[in-house]
Design an enzyme around this catalytic site. Structure first.
Site, PDB file in Angstrom:
ATOM      1  N   ASN A  32       0.970  -1.265   0.032  1.00 50.58           N
ATOM      2  CA  ASN A  32       0.032  -0.041   0.025  1.00 50.58           C
ATOM      3  C   ASN A  32       0.824   1.227   0.097  1.00 50.58           C
ATOM      4  O   ASN A  32       0.423   2.402   0.063  1.00 50.58           O
ATOM      5  CB  ASN A  32      -0.968   0.024   1.258  1.00 50.58           C
ATOM      6  CG  ASN A  32      -0.162  -0.072   2.405  1.00 50.58           C
ATOM      7  OD1 ASN A  32       0.929   0.207   2.496  1.00 50.58           O
ATOM      8  ND2 ASN A  32      -1.129   0.188   3.562  1.00 50.58           N
ATOM      9  N   SER A 124      10.955 -11.691  13.610  1.00 49.57           N
ATOM     10  CA  SER A 124      12.253 -10.595  14.379  1.00 49.57           C
ATOM     11  C   SER A 124      12.666 -11.182  15.629  1.00 49.57           C
ATOM     12  O   SER A 124      12.408 -11.742  16.096  1.00 49.57           O
ATOM     13  CB  SER A 124      11.479  -9.263  14.612  1.00 49.57           C
ATOM     14  OG  SER A 124      12.683  -8.781  15.217  1.00 49.57           O
ATOM     15  N   TYR A 150       5.111  -3.167  18.678  1.00 50.49           N
ATOM     16  CA  TYR A 150       5.821  -3.651  17.604  1.00 50.49           C
ATOM     17  C   TYR A 150       5.859  -5.084  17.526  1.00 50.49           C
ATOM     18  O   TYR A 150       5.452  -6.065  16.993  1.00 50.49           O
ATOM     19  CB  TYR A 150       6.691  -2.971  16.992  1.00 50.49           C
ATOM     20  CG  TYR A 150       7.560  -3.603  15.864  1.00 50.49           C
ATOM     21  CD1 TYR A 150       7.069  -4.032  14.759  1.00 50.49           C
ATOM     22  CD2 TYR A 150       8.831  -4.225  16.147  1.00 50.49           C
ATOM     23  CE1 TYR A 150       7.746  -4.884  13.767  1.00 50.49           C
ATOM     24  CE2 TYR A 150       9.481  -5.058  15.381  1.00 50.49           C
ATOM     25  CZ  TYR A 150       8.904  -5.363  13.962  1.00 50.49           C
ATOM     26  OH  TYR A 150       9.508  -6.029  13.008  1.00 50.49           O
ATOM     27  N   LYS A 154       4.762  -9.299  16.282  1.00 50.31           N
ATOM     28  CA  LYS A 154       5.315 -10.320  15.930  1.00 50.31           C
ATOM     29  C   LYS A 154       5.415 -11.725  16.713  1.00 50.31           C
ATOM     30  O   LYS A 154       5.340 -12.626  16.143  1.00 50.31           O
ATOM     31  CB  LYS A 154       6.832 -10.215  15.684  1.00 50.31           C
ATOM     32  CG  LYS A 154       7.178  -8.937  14.721  1.00 50.31           C
ATOM     33  CD  LYS A 154       6.989  -9.354  13.292  1.00 50.31           C
ATOM     34  CE  LYS A 154       7.243  -8.339  12.431  1.00 50.31           C
ATOM     35  NZ  LYS A 154       6.787  -8.485  11.112  1.00 50.31           N
ATOM     36  N   PHE A 179      17.706 -10.691  12.336  1.00 54.95           N
ATOM     37  CA  PHE A 179      18.216  -9.968  13.358  1.00 54.95           C
ATOM     38  C   PHE A 179      18.480  -8.543  12.856  1.00 54.95           C
ATOM     39  O   PHE A 179      17.332  -7.989  12.512  1.00 54.95           O
ATOM     40  CB  PHE A 179      19.704 -10.591  13.666  1.00 54.95           C
ATOM     41  CG  PHE A 179      19.416 -11.781  14.677  1.00 54.95           C
ATOM     42  CD1 PHE A 179      18.736 -12.730  14.437  1.00 54.95           C
ATOM     43  CD2 PHE A 179      19.812 -11.786  16.171  1.00 54.95           C
ATOM     44  CE1 PHE A 179      18.306 -13.820  15.369  1.00 54.95           C
ATOM     45  CE2 PHE A 179      19.397 -12.746  16.796  1.00 54.95           C
ATOM     46  CZ  PHE A 179      18.725 -13.753  16.589  1.00 54.95           C
TER      47      PHE A 179
HETATM   48  P1  NAD Z   1       9.476  -1.670   5.092  1.00 62.16           P
HETATM   49  O1  NAD Z   1       8.498  -0.685   5.941  1.00 62.16           O
HETATM   50  O2  NAD Z   1      10.690  -0.942   4.327  1.00 62.16           O
HETATM   51  O3  NAD Z   1       8.564  -2.715   4.475  1.00 62.16           O
HETATM   52  C1  NAD Z   1       7.333  -3.030   4.620  1.00 62.16           C
HETATM   53  C2  NAD Z   1       6.432  -2.852   3.515  1.00 62.16           C
HETATM   54  O4  NAD Z   1       5.097  -2.950   3.820  1.00 62.16           O
HETATM   55  C3  NAD Z   1       6.016  -1.295   2.951  1.00 62.16           C
HETATM   56  O5  NAD Z   1       6.417  -1.005   1.997  1.00 62.16           O
HETATM   57  C4  NAD Z   1       4.808  -0.880   3.521  1.00 62.16           C
HETATM   58  O6  NAD Z   1       4.537   0.118   2.674  1.00 62.16           O
HETATM   59  C5  NAD Z   1       4.124  -2.355   3.307  1.00 62.16           C
HETATM   60  N1  NAD Z   1       2.981  -2.198   4.193  1.00 62.16           N
HETATM   61  C6  NAD Z   1       2.727  -2.151   5.466  1.00 62.16           C
HETATM   62  N2  NAD Z   1       1.390  -2.140   5.884  1.00 62.16           N
HETATM   63  C7  NAD Z   1       0.830  -2.770   4.862  1.00 62.16           C
HETATM   64  C8  NAD Z   1      -0.586  -3.002   4.696  1.00 62.16           C
HETATM   65  N3  NAD Z   1      -1.428  -3.051   5.378  1.00 62.16           N
HETATM   66  N4  NAD Z   1      -0.852  -3.393   3.253  1.00 62.16           N
HETATM   67  C9  NAD Z   1       0.106  -3.426   2.375  1.00 62.16           C
HETATM   68  N5  NAD Z   1       1.409  -3.205   2.504  1.00 62.16           N
HETATM   69  C10 NAD Z   1       1.521  -2.715   3.642  1.00 62.16           C
HETATM   70  O7  NAD Z   1      10.033  -2.508   6.310  1.00 62.16           O
HETATM   71  P2  NAD Z   1      11.448  -3.847   6.010  1.00 62.16           P
HETATM   72  O8  NAD Z   1      12.604  -3.053   6.867  1.00 62.16           O
HETATM   73  O9  NAD Z   1      11.250  -4.121   4.784  1.00 62.16           O
HETATM   74  O10 NAD Z   1      10.611  -4.809   6.870  1.00 62.16           O
HETATM   75  C11 NAD Z   1       9.810  -5.857   6.192  1.00 62.16           C
HETATM   76  C12 NAD Z   1       9.329  -6.930   7.282  1.00 62.16           C
HETATM   77  O11 NAD Z   1      10.270  -7.439   8.076  1.00 62.16           O
HETATM   78  C13 NAD Z   1       8.340  -6.075   8.170  1.00 62.16           C
HETATM   79  O12 NAD Z   1       7.085  -7.072   8.542  1.00 62.16           O
HETATM   80  C14 NAD Z   1       9.244  -6.005   9.548  1.00 62.16           C
HETATM   81  O13 NAD Z   1       8.551  -6.079  10.723  1.00 62.16           O
HETATM   82  C15 NAD Z   1       9.962  -7.191   9.565  1.00 62.16           C
HETATM   83  N6  NAD Z   1      11.478  -7.043  10.056  1.00 62.16           N
HETATM   84  C16 NAD Z   1      12.403  -5.794   9.585  1.00 62.16           C
HETATM   85  C17 NAD Z   1      13.541  -5.902  10.341  1.00 62.16           C
HETATM   86  C18 NAD Z   1      14.267  -4.405  10.034  1.00 62.16           C
HETATM   87  O14 NAD Z   1      15.004  -4.243  11.072  1.00 62.16           O
HETATM   88  N7  NAD Z   1      14.078  -3.790   9.052  1.00 62.16           N
HETATM   89  C19 NAD Z   1      13.897  -6.413  11.299  1.00 62.16           C
HETATM   90  C20 NAD Z   1      13.001  -7.507  11.549  1.00 62.16           C
HETATM   91  C21 NAD Z   1      11.887  -7.884  11.004  1.00 62.16           C
HETATM   92  C1  WQD Z   2      21.293  -1.055  17.152  1.00 64.45           C
HETATM   93  C2  WQD Z   2      22.056  -0.503  18.272  1.00 64.45           C
HETATM   94  C3  WQD Z   2      21.264   0.947  19.927  1.00 64.45           C
HETATM   95  C4  WQD Z   2      20.435   4.343  16.869  1.00 64.45           C
HETATM   96  C5  WQD Z   2      15.700  -2.840  16.163  1.00 64.45           C
HETATM   97  C6  WQD Z   2      14.119  -3.120  16.511  1.00 64.45           C
HETATM   98  C7  WQD Z   2      14.068  -4.775  16.196  1.00 64.45           C
HETATM   99  C8  WQD Z   2      14.489  -5.144  14.900  1.00 64.45           C
HETATM  100  C9  WQD Z   2      15.729  -4.410  14.287  1.00 64.45           C
HETATM  101  C10 WQD Z   2      12.274  -5.072  13.671  1.00 64.45           C
HETATM  102  C11 WQD Z   2      21.526  -0.422  19.726  1.00 64.45           C
HETATM  103  C12 WQD Z   2      22.209   1.773  19.121  1.00 64.45           C
HETATM  104  C13 WQD Z   2      20.816   2.893  17.484  1.00 64.45           C
HETATM  105  C14 WQD Z   2      21.366   5.433  17.218  1.00 64.45           C
HETATM  106  C15 WQD Z   2      22.659   4.080  18.912  1.00 64.45           C
HETATM  107  N1  WQD Z   2      13.434  -4.406  13.912  1.00 64.45           N
HETATM  108  N2  WQD Z   2      22.089   2.862  18.610  1.00 64.45           N
HETATM  109  N3  WQD Z   2      22.268   5.316  18.277  1.00 64.45           N
HETATM  110  O1  WQD Z   2      17.252  -1.761  18.344  1.00 64.45           O
HETATM  111  O2  WQD Z   2      18.832  -3.790  17.705  1.00 64.45           O
HETATM  112  O3  WQD Z   2      16.548  -3.386  16.575  1.00 64.45           O
HETATM  113  O4  WQD Z   2      15.598  -2.841  14.734  1.00 64.45           O
HETATM  114  O5  WQD Z   2      12.101  -6.265  14.007  1.00 64.45           O
HETATM  115  O6  WQD Z   2      12.799  -5.276  16.391  1.00 64.45           O
HETATM  116  O7  WQD Z   2      14.008  -3.155  17.919  1.00 64.45           O
HETATM  117  O8  WQD Z   2      18.429  -1.676  16.286  1.00 64.45           O
HETATM  118  O9  WQD Z   2      19.542  -0.203  14.883  1.00 64.45           O
HETATM  119  O10 WQD Z   2      17.709   0.784  16.431  1.00 64.45           O
HETATM  120  O11 WQD Z   2      20.115  -0.153  17.357  1.00 64.45           O
HETATM  121  O12 WQD Z   2      23.505   4.011  19.684  1.00 64.45           O
HETATM  122  O13 WQD Z   2      20.805   6.431  16.988  1.00 64.45           O
HETATM  123  O14 WQD Z   2      22.576   0.913  18.002  1.00 64.45           O
HETATM  124  O15 WQD Z   2      21.209   1.471  21.185  1.00 64.45           O
HETATM  125  O16 WQD Z   2      22.504  -0.917  20.620  1.00 64.45           O
HETATM  126  P1  WQD Z   2      17.777  -2.530  17.485  1.00 64.45           P
HETATM  127  P2  WQD Z   2      18.926  -0.344  16.056  1.00 64.45           P
END
Ligand code: NAD
Ligand code: WQD
Length: 340
Positions: A32, A124, A150, A154, A179
């Protein structure tokens, strides 16, 4: 296989679409664009040299999903779509529960009615909460509650998927527990494009390096880690994308739910990441160490990735240095991301 990719315009989704096409799959994207731009899809098309099927739809909209499932013969789904900003989820929990849970339920219902049972879900490492020990194995006990809405979405979705697998209705479900994804496609044309001031370390570092932000604040220097700063398992987004391809080519068995860590197994501190980025980019990253920890942060979080290797034959190939070089290539070629 014909793979439906929800959230395929996003950071991880767009990189995964490329790896899927490179491995002979056909892809249908639904997004979306609530946290992404159509330009990411256009650029992915440029990288692969072919047009992609894209629907700008919200997956909470079951009718829209029904149409897509009726039009295309779908073999499996990779479900990335979701909201992911931890801080925002604390302020607006309902927005997160609504988007992440309702979208997943609506997707699963439509999959079931079209007899599409193969799912790879973006989970995650956040589901482990504050782990009792590192490296973290999938067998670690999950907490009843994690510190932010958030992460809780998950955990709830994983529970729902486990319940679905034991219905004996032939679901084949893989939850990949990512990770910390970082880096960008090696071409520098697609990458992470936060719409606001970044919350995560790597995009913050690269925006400081390009001069968009003044300096990085290092949150906390008294963690029980080798240099006192937080330690994480940073995984290159292309390696992460390849783990999805591996999960499809070595699918879960019928009625199986499996959760698999996707990490490198190596912990890197904040200061080590800054230093690797400076070396890869040749640019100094001004930072200040604040005594203040970020609420909810933990000291160390890194994977035991051995299950991914034994089950999927997948292992991270790229280093932190590769990820820093690729992030910098993306950031320096696209100082304002996809917005020109
Ligand atoms: P992102 O926000 O770049 O991608 C998510 C996409 O989903 C976006 O393009 C957004 O527009 C779309 N979206 C959200 N809600 C929607 C809906 N209701 N209908 C259709 N589209 C929708 O995020 P990302 O970093 O690419 O993450 C992808 C997935 O991986 C997410 O589920 C996120 O929670 C998970 N994840 C991300 C990380 C991270 O650090 N990036 C870590 C662990 C897990
Ligand atoms: C990494 C390290 C901060 C920003 C998050 C979500 C997790 C997953 C991945 C989706 C930590 C430090 C950060 C800054 C800093 N996402 N930091 N200054 O918190 O491990 O994980 O993203 O699922 O759910 O919680 O990642 O990149 O935010 O932080 O010192 O401006 O960097 O304290 O030690 P995090 P992060």
């Amino acid at each position: 296989m014909n793979i439906l990719v929800t959230g395929g315009a996003g950071y991880i989704g767009s990189h995964t679409v490329i790896e899927l096409i490179n491995n002979g799959h056909d892809v249908i994207i639904i997004d979306n664009l609530s946290n992404s731009c159509k330009e990411a899809v256009t650029r992915a098309e440029r990288i692969i040299g072919e047009a992609l099927t894209f629907y700008e739809k919200d997956i909470r909209d079951k009718q829209a999903l029904e149409k897509v499932f009726s039009k295309h013969q779908i073999d499996g789904v990779i479900h990335f779509a979701g909201l992911k900003a931890v801080g925002e989820s604390v302020k607006m929990p309902l927005k997160y529960y609504n988007n992440n849970l309702i979208s997943t339920i609506s997707l699963l219902e439509v999959m079931e009615s079209h007899n599409v049972k193969q799912l790879v879900f973006s989970s995650s490492a956040t589901v482990y909460g504050d782990p009792a020990s590192v490296p973290i194995k999938e067998s670690a006990t999950l907490p009843a509650k994690v510190t932010n809405p958030y992460g809780q979405t998950k955990l709830v979705i994983e529970t729902m998927l486990m319940d679905l697998a034991i219905t004996n209705n032939n679901w084949q479900i893989t939850a990949l527990r990512y990770f910390n994804p970082i880096g960008a496609h090696e071409s520098g044309t697609i990458g992470e494009d936060p719409s606001d001031i970044p919350n995560n370390l790597m995009p913050y570092v690269s925006q400081v390096a390009i001069g968009k932000l003044k300096e990085l604040s290092v949150f906390g220097s008294d963690y029980p880690t080798r240099d006192g700063t937080g330690v994480r398992d940073y995984i290159h987004v292309t390696d992460l994308a390849k783990a999805h391809v591996a999960a499809l080519s070595t699918p879960a068995s019928l009625n199986e739910y499996r959760a698999i860590n996707v990490g490198t197994g190596k912990g890197t501190s904040v200061l080590e990441l800054i230093s690797a980025f400076e070396q890869a980019s040749g640019v100094k990253v001004p930072y200040k160490i604040t005594g203040r920890r970020r609420p909810g942060d933990i000291a160390a979080c890194y994977a035991d990735p051995s299950l991914a290797h034994s089950i999927l034959g997948w292992r991270a190939q790229k280093t932190i240095e590769d990820a820093c070089a690729d992030s910098w290539r993306w950031q320096s070629a696209n100082p304002n991301g996809y917005r020109g």
